[in-house]
Every structure is written in structure tokens, then in C-alpha cells.
Design an enzyme around this catalytic site. Structure first.
Site, PDB file in Angstrom:
ATOM      1  N   ARG A   1      31.160  -3.595  58.009  1.00  0.00           N
ATOM      2  CA  ARG A   1      31.191  -3.202  56.684  1.00  0.00           C
ATOM      3  C   ARG A   1      30.779  -1.678  56.536  1.00  0.00           C
ATOM      4  O   ARG A   1      29.386  -1.457  56.760  1.00  0.00           O
ATOM      5  CB  ARG A   1      30.506  -4.368  56.075  1.00  0.00           C
ATOM      6  CG  ARG A   1      30.468  -4.235  54.308  1.00  0.00           C
ATOM      7  CD  ARG A   1      29.580  -5.252  53.713  1.00  0.00           C
ATOM      8  NE  ARG A   1      29.427  -5.119  52.359  1.00  0.00           N
ATOM      9  CZ  ARG A   1      30.051  -5.711  51.563  1.00  0.00           C
ATOM     10  NH1 ARG A   1      31.099  -6.425  51.892  1.00  0.00           N
ATOM     11  NH2 ARG A   1      29.987  -5.404  50.076  1.00  0.00           N
TER      12      ARG A   1
ATOM     13  N   HIS B   1      39.451  -4.440  51.412  1.00  0.00           N
ATOM     14  CA  HIS B   1      38.642  -5.615  51.728  1.00  0.00           C
ATOM     15  C   HIS B   1      39.403  -6.929  51.662  1.00  0.00           C
ATOM     16  O   HIS B   1      39.287  -7.891  51.083  1.00  0.00           O
ATOM     17  CB  HIS B   1      37.750  -5.674  49.841  1.00  0.00           C
ATOM     18  CG  HIS B   1      36.480  -6.686  50.418  1.00  0.00           C
ATOM     19  ND1 HIS B   1      36.288  -7.112  51.538  1.00  0.00           N
ATOM     20  CD2 HIS B   1      35.580  -7.054  49.535  1.00  0.00           C
ATOM     21  CE1 HIS B   1      35.072  -7.926  51.374  1.00  0.00           C
ATOM     22  NE2 HIS B   1      34.588  -7.841  50.142  1.00  0.00           N
TER      23      HIS B   1
ATOM     24  N   GLN C   1      37.920 -10.833  51.665  1.00  0.00           N
ATOM     25  CA  GLN C   1      37.793 -11.447  50.261  1.00  0.00           C
ATOM     26  C   GLN C   1      39.191 -11.755  49.769  1.00  0.00           C
ATOM     27  O   GLN C   1      39.126 -12.994  49.153  1.00  0.00           O
ATOM     28  CB  GLN C   1      37.402 -10.320  49.358  1.00  0.00           C
ATOM     29  CG  GLN C   1      37.242 -10.545  48.005  1.00  0.00           C
ATOM     30  CD  GLN C   1      36.255 -11.965  47.709  1.00  0.00           C
ATOM     31  OE1 GLN C   1      34.884 -11.702  47.895  1.00  0.00           O
ATOM     32  NE2 GLN C   1      36.552 -13.033  46.970  1.00  0.00           N
TER      33      GLN C   1
ATOM     34  N   ASP D   1      36.740  -7.033  38.499  1.00  0.00           N
ATOM     35  CA  ASP D   1      35.662  -6.486  39.777  1.00  0.00           C
ATOM     36  C   ASP D   1      34.906  -5.563  38.816  1.00  0.00           C
ATOM     37  O   ASP D   1      35.210  -5.246  37.831  1.00  0.00           O
ATOM     38  CB  ASP D   1      36.428  -5.925  41.018  1.00  0.00           C
ATOM     39  CG  ASP D   1      35.419  -5.479  42.059  1.00  0.00           C
ATOM     40  OD1 ASP D   1      34.216  -6.235  42.001  1.00  0.00           O
ATOM     41  OD2 ASP D   1      35.652  -4.979  43.084  1.00  0.00           O
TER      42      ASP D   1
ATOM     43  N   CYS E   1      35.219 -10.995  42.760  1.00  0.00           N
ATOM     44  CA  CYS E   1      34.520 -11.309  43.998  1.00  0.00           C
ATOM     45  C   CYS E   1      33.066 -11.337  44.155  1.00  0.00           C
ATOM     46  O   CYS E   1      32.374 -11.637  45.020  1.00  0.00           O
ATOM     47  CB  CYS E   1      35.289 -10.308  45.070  1.00  0.00           C
ATOM     48  SG  CYS E   1      34.696  -8.629  44.522  1.00  0.00           S
TER      49      CYS E   1
ATOM     50  N   ARG F   1      34.969 -17.614  51.133  1.00  0.00           N
ATOM     51  CA  ARG F   1      34.647 -16.667  52.047  1.00  0.00           C
ATOM     52  C   ARG F   1      34.093 -17.265  53.268  1.00  0.00           C
ATOM     53  O   ARG F   1      34.885 -16.711  54.424  1.00  0.00           O
ATOM     54  CB  ARG F   1      33.557 -15.754  51.488  1.00  0.00           C
ATOM     55  CG  ARG F   1      33.969 -14.600  50.268  1.00  0.00           C
ATOM     56  CD  ARG F   1      35.053 -13.746  50.771  1.00  0.00           C
ATOM     57  NE  ARG F   1      34.431 -12.795  51.955  1.00  0.00           N
ATOM     58  CZ  ARG F   1      33.611 -11.927  51.520  1.00  0.00           C
ATOM     59  NH1 ARG F   1      33.323 -11.297  50.498  1.00  0.00           N
ATOM     60  NH2 ARG F   1      33.090 -10.927  52.730  1.00  0.00           N
TER      61      ARG F   1
END
Length: 308
Positions: free
Chosen positions: A107, A134, A137, A225, A266, A294
Site C-alpha cells: 500500500r 484501489h 476495494q 468517498d 469504502c 474486503r
């Protein structure tokens, strides 16, 4: 050996197989204690390096738990532990880690760190997030939608706010899973043309609509988001709030979507900013299922990477 770097770099049939496998693994765990291992232990004897240049809650916990449930072990490394690309090149770090571990999840900020790691590693590399995309996700998001409403193909997804890295992976998924996506947000924050172009080339209808009320009409799924990054200065936060306020997901906006439309985020969310608590905690919201998934989606991704 397979790397999982981005949704648009992965064959659609493999993506579908991962989603289906994730669902089966989730069903197999129903009624079990959360910490109990799976009956199937495909990662027994395997070590997975989890590298975090960017801090994380969901990514760290879900990957760590997923590896442990499948019988493996994890080594969690922060950016300060490694000094990626500073004291040692990324290529050399990848070569060394490949001698110690069976898989790497990273990450990071710069996408080139991910791609260079994958180029020189002799073990699978998974994109846990970059500033551009991402993908883990969105695999969880597709899984979540299909759990509640059936196939996502042909559905209308509306992204509200900032055309950021999560939006980019949603556009990749639109092309690979066959759904349409409408982006509604200020022009300054439009998603990159490259991401929009990919989805359109795959046959998805991608619409840019400045009016949020019009954008969400007939939506099957509305996604938001956070508006600000933890690294943004206060002045930048205020500018972004002023720019994005018309795109807040609230009850009035959700009322314009289909009656059975879902809402996703998310997380972490800033309640009463990009979304109201009324929506987050309301009947359209599936954010807690989304967060749980996830774990299951990433377990399927890891198994695909290792061919187990």
C-alpha cells in the site's frame, strides 16, 4: 504466479472467478468464530509481507486476518521500517523480499513503486492501494452489490464527489464487469481520461454529469468517498468542502435513485460531509457488508495469485 496490480490488467474471467470464490469462502465461514481458521488451509507454511507506506485500518486488518484464516503468517512492514527507494532501490528490495516471503502486498503512494516491485519480485505482488487506483476495494464492492442485488452487469453506478483512485478502479471494473458509470462532481476533480477511455473502449456507458440530482436518477448504486485526505492542509480542506458540498449524499439525493438503490462508501467516512449519517445508517446503506467483504475478496485474490 499472478500479480494483482489493477482490475483492468486482470482477465475478466479471472475477476469473475475471484468474486465467486470469495462468496463461497464467506458462506463456508457462516456461524464460525471470526478468528477460527478455514478448513481449507491453502497458505499453510506461507509467509506474506504486508508493506504500508500509507497507514491503514481495513487493508491491514483484512489482509492480516485473511492470511491467518488460510493458515499463513504475515510480516507487517511500515514505510519507515523499509525506506523504500531511499536507502535501497525498489528493485533490490523486491529481489531480497522474494528470498524470504511467498507474496507481497503493498500500500503505497506512487504507482511506480508498485509496478517496479512487481517487475523485479519473484513472488506475487498485490496492489493494496496507490494514489491512482484501489482495486481490492472495488472487488469487495462488486461482491457486495451482487450479494444484495444479483449481477452487476448492465446496472447504473453513480460516483459522487472526487474522481480519485477508488473512482478510477470503479471505472476499470465498469469495463471488466459490464456495468455503466456516471460521475458527478466538479470539473476540477474529474477522473483521468485514461480511466474513462478504458471503460468506454470495453463498451460501458460513462457519463459526466455536473448536476448530482440528475446524475443519480435511475441509479442502482450510489458511491461516495471522503472529500479530503489526512495529508491536506486546513486551507485545502475548506476549498474542497466548498467545491464538493453540492455532491453530498443525503436523503434527498438518494430519493432520486431507484427505490432499491444501494449506497456504498469504502470508509473511513466523514459523517455529515460527503454523506449524512441518515444515509450511512439507513436502509440503502451496505457499508458494513462492504467493509467485511474486503476480507473475503482479498482471500480470493491471494489464492488466485498463488494458484491455490
Amino acid at each position: 504466479m499472478n500479480h494483482f496490480l489493477d482490475i483492468h490488467k486482470t482477465d475478466p474471467a479471472d475477476l469473475r472467478a475471484m468474486i465467486d470464490h470469495a462468496g463461497r469462502m464467506k458462506q463456508a465461514r457462516l456461524g464460525r468464530p471470526k478468528a477460527s481458521p478455514d478448513d481449507d488451509q491453502p497458505l499453510a507454511g506461507r509467509m506474506v509481507a504486508l508493506i504500508f507506506e500509507k497507514p491503514s485500518t481495513r487493508t491491514r486488518v483484512s489482509f492480516d486476518v485473511g492470511v491467518r484464516q488460510m493458515g499463513g503468517e504475515t510480516m507487517v512492514l511500515s514505510g519507515s521500517d523499509m525506506q523504500l527507494g531511499h536507502g535501497e532501490t525498489i528493485a533490490d528490495t523486491a529481489r531480497v523480499l522474494s528470498r524470504y516471503v511467498d507474496m507481497i502486498m503493498i500500500r503505497t503512494f506512487d504507482e511506480t513503486v508498485l509496478t517496479e516491485m512487481a517487475e523485479y519480485a519473484d513472488v506475487p505482488v498485490i496492489n493494496g492501494l496507490t494514489d491512482r487506483t484501489h482495486p481490492c476495494q472495488i472487488m469487495a464492492d462488486v461482491m457486495t452489490y451482487e450479494e444484495h442485488r444479483g449481477p452487476i452487469a448492465g446496472r447504473k453506478v453513480v460516483w459522487t464527489g472526487d474522481g480519485n483512485n477508488v473512482c478510477a478502479s470503479f471505472l476499470h471494473a465498469a469495463g471488466q464487469f459490464g456495468f455503466d458509470l456516471t460521475f458527478t462532481g466538479p470539473a476540477q476533480l474529474d477522473p483521468e481520461d485514461e480511466f474513462v477511455g478504458f471503460a468506454r473502449q470495453q463498451g460501458s456507458t460513462i457519463v459526466i454529469e455536473r448536476d448530482a440530482q440528475r446524475a443519480v436518477q435511475e441509479a442502482d448504486l450510489v458511491v461516495a468517498d471522503t472529500w479530503v485526505s489526512m495529508h491536506d492542509a486546513q486551507s485545502a480542506r475548506e476549498r474542497r468542502h466548498n467545491m464538493l458540498r453540492p455532491y453530498q449524499v443525503n436523503a434527498a439525493l438518494m430519493a432520486q435513485a431507484k427505490p432499491d438503490a444501494l449506497f456504498m462508501h469504502c470508509l473511513p467516512a466523514h459523517r455529515e460531509e460527503e454523506v449524512t449519517s441518515e444515509v450511512m445508517d439507513g436502509p440503502h446503506s451496505v457499508i458494513w457488508d462492504e467493509a467485511e467483504n474486503r476480507l473475503h475478496a482479498q482471500k480470493a485474490i491471494m489464492r488466485w495469485c498463488l494458484g491455490v
